[in-house]
Scaffold this active site. Structure first.
Site, PDB file in Angstrom:
ATOM      1  N   LYS A 145     -13.531  13.235  50.673  1.00 12.11           N
ATOM      2  CA  LYS A 145     -13.707  13.433  52.113  1.00 12.11           C
ATOM      3  C   LYS A 145     -12.382  13.750  52.786  1.00 12.11           C
ATOM      4  O   LYS A 145     -12.286  14.662  53.623  1.00 12.11           O
ATOM      5  CB  LYS A 145     -14.313  12.179  52.744  1.00 12.11           C
ATOM      6  CG  LYS A 145     -14.521  12.296  54.249  1.00 12.11           C
ATOM      7  CD  LYS A 145     -14.727  10.960  54.926  1.00 12.11           C
ATOM      8  CE  LYS A 145     -13.408  10.268  55.169  1.00 12.11           C
ATOM      9  NZ  LYS A 145     -13.456   9.243  56.236  1.00 12.11           N
ATOM     10  N   ASN A 146     -11.345  13.018  52.426  1.00 12.34           N
ATOM     11  CA  ASN A 146     -10.064  13.160  53.104  1.00 12.34           C
ATOM     12  C   ASN A 146      -9.316  14.430  52.709  1.00 12.34           C
ATOM     13  O   ASN A 146      -8.271  14.725  53.287  1.00 12.34           O
ATOM     14  CB  ASN A 146      -9.185  11.930  52.857  1.00 12.34           C
ATOM     15  CG  ASN A 146      -9.694  10.708  53.586  1.00 12.34           C
ATOM     16  OD1 ASN A 146     -10.419  10.820  54.578  1.00 12.34           O
ATOM     17  ND2 ASN A 146      -9.341   9.526  53.102  1.00 12.34           N
TER      18      ASN A 146
ATOM     19  N   ARG B 116     -12.015  10.638  63.554  1.00 12.13           N
ATOM     20  CA  ARG B 116     -10.619  10.864  63.887  1.00 12.13           C
ATOM     21  C   ARG B 116     -10.095  12.189  63.333  1.00 12.13           C
ATOM     22  O   ARG B 116      -9.236  12.829  63.938  1.00 12.13           O
ATOM     23  CB  ARG B 116      -9.775   9.715  63.344  1.00 12.13           C
ATOM     24  CG  ARG B 116      -8.324   9.872  63.703  1.00 12.13           C
ATOM     25  CD  ARG B 116      -7.512   8.622  63.505  1.00 12.13           C
ATOM     26  NE  ARG B 116      -6.213   8.817  64.129  1.00 12.13           N
ATOM     27  CZ  ARG B 116      -5.974   8.680  65.415  1.00 12.13           C
ATOM     28  NH1 ARG B 116      -6.955   8.336  66.210  1.00 12.13           N
ATOM     29  NH2 ARG B 116      -4.788   8.903  65.909  1.00 12.13           N
TER      30      ARG B 116
ATOM     31  N   CYS C 295     -12.791   4.989  62.835  1.00  9.96           N
ATOM     32  CA  CYS C 295     -12.827   3.567  62.516  1.00  9.96           C
ATOM     33  C   CYS C 295     -11.839   2.784  63.373  1.00  9.96           C
ATOM     34  O   CYS C 295     -10.718   3.229  63.611  1.00  9.96           O
ATOM     35  CB  CYS C 295     -12.488   3.347  61.037  1.00  9.96           C
ATOM     36  SG  CYS C 295     -13.821   3.767  59.916  1.00  9.96           S
TER      37      CYS C 295
ATOM     38  N   ARG D 287      -3.670   4.559  65.631  1.00 10.63           N
ATOM     39  CA  ARG D 287      -3.255   5.756  64.897  1.00 10.63           C
ATOM     40  C   ARG D 287      -2.982   6.847  65.931  1.00 10.63           C
ATOM     41  O   ARG D 287      -3.769   7.764  66.110  1.00 10.63           O
ATOM     42  CB  ARG D 287      -4.346   6.171  63.901  1.00 10.63           C
ATOM     43  CG  ARG D 287      -4.536   5.144  62.797  1.00 10.63           C
ATOM     44  CD  ARG D 287      -5.477   5.610  61.723  1.00 10.63           C
ATOM     45  NE  ARG D 287      -6.866   5.523  62.141  1.00 10.63           N
ATOM     46  CZ  ARG D 287      -7.886   5.809  61.333  1.00 10.63           C
ATOM     47  NH1 ARG D 287      -7.672   6.215  60.109  1.00 10.63           N
ATOM     48  NH2 ARG D 287      -9.123   5.712  61.774  1.00 10.63           N
TER      49      ARG D 287
ATOM     50  N   ASP E 287      -6.659   2.216  51.763  1.00  6.68           N
ATOM     51  CA  ASP E 287      -8.108   2.421  51.675  1.00  6.68           C
ATOM     52  C   ASP E 287      -8.745   1.670  50.499  1.00  6.68           C
ATOM     53  O   ASP E 287      -9.965   1.670  50.357  1.00  6.68           O
ATOM     54  CB  ASP E 287      -8.428   3.915  51.552  1.00  6.68           C
ATOM     55  CG  ASP E 287      -8.416   4.621  52.895  1.00  6.68           C
ATOM     56  OD1 ASP E 287      -8.287   3.930  53.920  1.00  6.68           O
ATOM     57  OD2 ASP E 287      -8.532   5.863  52.919  1.00  6.68           O
TER      58      ASP E 287
ATOM     59  N   VAL F 278      -0.019  -0.914  56.576  1.00  8.71           N
ATOM     60  CA  VAL F 278      -0.290   0.412  57.126  1.00  8.71           C
ATOM     61  C   VAL F 278      -1.001   0.320  58.476  1.00  8.71           C
ATOM     62  O   VAL F 278      -0.607   0.963  59.449  1.00  8.71           O
ATOM     63  CB  VAL F 278      -1.116   1.261  56.137  1.00  8.71           C
ATOM     64  CG1 VAL F 278      -1.409   2.641  56.720  1.00  8.71           C
ATOM     65  CG2 VAL F 278      -0.360   1.387  54.803  1.00  8.71           C
TER      66      VAL F 278
ATOM     67  N   ARG G 244     -20.214   7.536  56.187  1.00  5.92           N
ATOM     68  CA  ARG G 244     -19.144   8.453  56.567  1.00  5.92           C
ATOM     69  C   ARG G 244     -18.251   8.788  55.386  1.00  5.92           C
ATOM     70  O   ARG G 244     -17.566   9.821  55.398  1.00  5.92           O
ATOM     71  CB  ARG G 244     -18.281   7.844  57.684  1.00  5.92           C
ATOM     72  CG  ARG G 244     -18.976   7.719  59.029  1.00  5.92           C
ATOM     73  CD  ARG G 244     -18.016   7.198  60.086  1.00  5.92           C
ATOM     74  NE  ARG G 244     -16.787   7.980  60.074  1.00  5.92           N
ATOM     75  CZ  ARG G 244     -15.568   7.447  60.019  1.00  5.92           C
ATOM     76  NH1 ARG G 244     -15.405   6.141  59.976  1.00  5.92           N
ATOM     77  NH2 ARG G 244     -14.503   8.218  60.023  1.00  5.92           N
TER      78      ARG G 244
END
Length: 419
Positions: free
Chosen positions: A22-23, A93, A117, A122, A306, A328, A398
């Site tokens: 996804k990222n 985002r 989220c 961020r 993650d 993070v 998601r």
């Protein structure tokens, strides 16, 4: 709105295929805005965030076609408005990633400030500051970023903080800027490298991706191409942890073990036998209870934030005690209170969780609060005695493609039911 019901106590066994990341897919879909011709993107996961991105591009007038292989062809020649509305951006985002490409190619963009989220702050100021250094005029009014630029100019961009989306946005914008842009203190994640590889396949001139300094030599135009998204390293890690905590034995295929070295090291530290091939990982935890393992998250190539929630669940049922430090995001322990409902022994102090492993968890209703937290609750349900009900699973949809189907293929008793 659906929920998952999981009957725990079954060791996972078998083999599953890992989906596209996804990222990586989200910035690559945004990058199609830079191309003069159609771009076909393959290995796209079927996720809510992908659907949202397609809806966002479609709202702009972009033509999207899905073929029989489930590849998505994106043609931006039909684009009619350079606007990303709040009702779409608020849920994801990564929508901010259309800002750089639209500004670089079309000279203007109006993009809502993003949502996603609720795991911590961020800010998008690094995106905006970088684009201003490249010559953009930007105002933020009524929750929208209004950006204009006749032609972006190369600049030396030193990132105050390591930011993945910031690196990606500025890298995409720099592909059509005049001169050579340097992005220093750049994010090194594999998804950033994948985006750079896709852009280079489109005719960009990017070097240094995967290091902390990326050089982008601007070109006049980018072309169409066909590019396959890399496998999802976080999905890979999640299923490996699922096998470890249930005392199972699984093989995941169509993955890239080199992207998961820190996760694999921690799984071995926890007592798992892990064997890797070029595109597969085999994990065997049969007959063993995990050992507690300390975790400290940091940007890639260190341990990924993650995967923090999933390893929290592993430590909850492990033998011994462990410390988990989140460096993070400042609000990424929302799963802890839900795990405590299942019997977890966790104490929170600021950005650190102190976990003492328990021999068993007991099923209870729990509620997902964000994407990775929801995954940790599903993992807990796999080992809890009784039926665990995980509510608000739109978070998990998601980022995980068909999670209940993949877990069921490995033997889990899990079903999705409407609320």
């Amino acid at each position: 709105m659906d929920k998952l019901i999981i009957t725990g106590g079954i060791p996972l066994q078998g083999e599953i295929r890992i989906s596209g990341a996804k990222n990586a897919a989200l910035p690559i879909l945004a990058a199609t805005l830079l191309a003069d011709g159609p771009v076909k993107v393959g290995n796209i996961p079927h996720l809510q965030d992908i659907t949202t991105t397609m809806e966002l591009l479609g709202r702009m007038g972009v033509e999207l076609v899905i073929d029989e292989c489930m590849d998505i062809e994106v043609d931006c020649s039909t684009i009619r408005e350079l606007f990303a509305p709040y009702e779409l951006v608020k849920s994801m985002r990564a929508s901010i990633l259309v800002l750089g490409p639209m500004l670089a190619r079309f000279g203007q963009a109006v993009v809502s400030l993003p949502g996603g989220c609720a795991i911590g702050s961020r800010p998008v100021n690094l995106h905006i500051e970088g684009l201003v250094k490249m010559g953009a005029e930007i105002d933020v009014e009524s929750g929208y970023i209004h950006a204009k630029a006749r032609k972006l100019k190369a600049a030396r961009l030193v990132m105050d903080l390591v930011t993945v989306t910031g690196t990606e946005n500025l890298m995409m914008a720099a592909t059509l800027a005049e001169g050579t842009t340097l992005i220093e203190n750049a994010a090194r994640e594999p998804e950033v490298v994948d985006l750079a590889n896709c852009l280079n396949a489109m005719g960009a001139k990017i070097s240094g991706a995967g290091s902390d300094t990326i050089a982008v030599e601007g070109v006049d135009r980018l072309n169409g191409t066909h590019y396959d998204v890399l496998p999802d390293r976080i999905e890979s890690g999640t299923y490996l942890v699922a096998a470890a905590i249930t005392g199972g034995h699984i093989r995941i295929k169509d993955t890239r073990p080199r992207m998961l070295e820190t996760v694999i090291d921690k799984l071995r530290e926890a007592g798992a036998e892990v064997v890797v091939g070029d595109e597969w990982i085999d994990l065997d935890m049969r007959g063993r209870r995990p050992c507690a393992t300390n975790i400290r998250t940091s940007p890639y190539p260190a341990f990924p934030t993650d995967m923090q929630a999933q390893f929290t669940t592993l430590n909850v049922v492990a033998e011994g005690a462990a410390t988990i430090s989140e460096t993070v995001f400042e609000n990424r322990f929302m799963h802890v209170h839900e795990l405590q409902r299942l019997g977890a022994d966790i104490q929170l102090e600021g950005n650190t969780a102190f976990v003492r492993g328990v021999e068993r968890l007991t099923a209870a209703p729990v509620m997902a609060t964000d994407l990775r937290a929801s995954a940790s609750l599903v993992l807990a349900g796999l080992v809890a005695e009784g039926d665990t009900v995980v509510d608000r699973i739109y978070h998990i949809d998601r980022g995980y493609e068909s999670i209940e189907e993949k877990l069921a293929k490995l033997g889990a008793r899990i079903r999705r039911v409407p609320v």
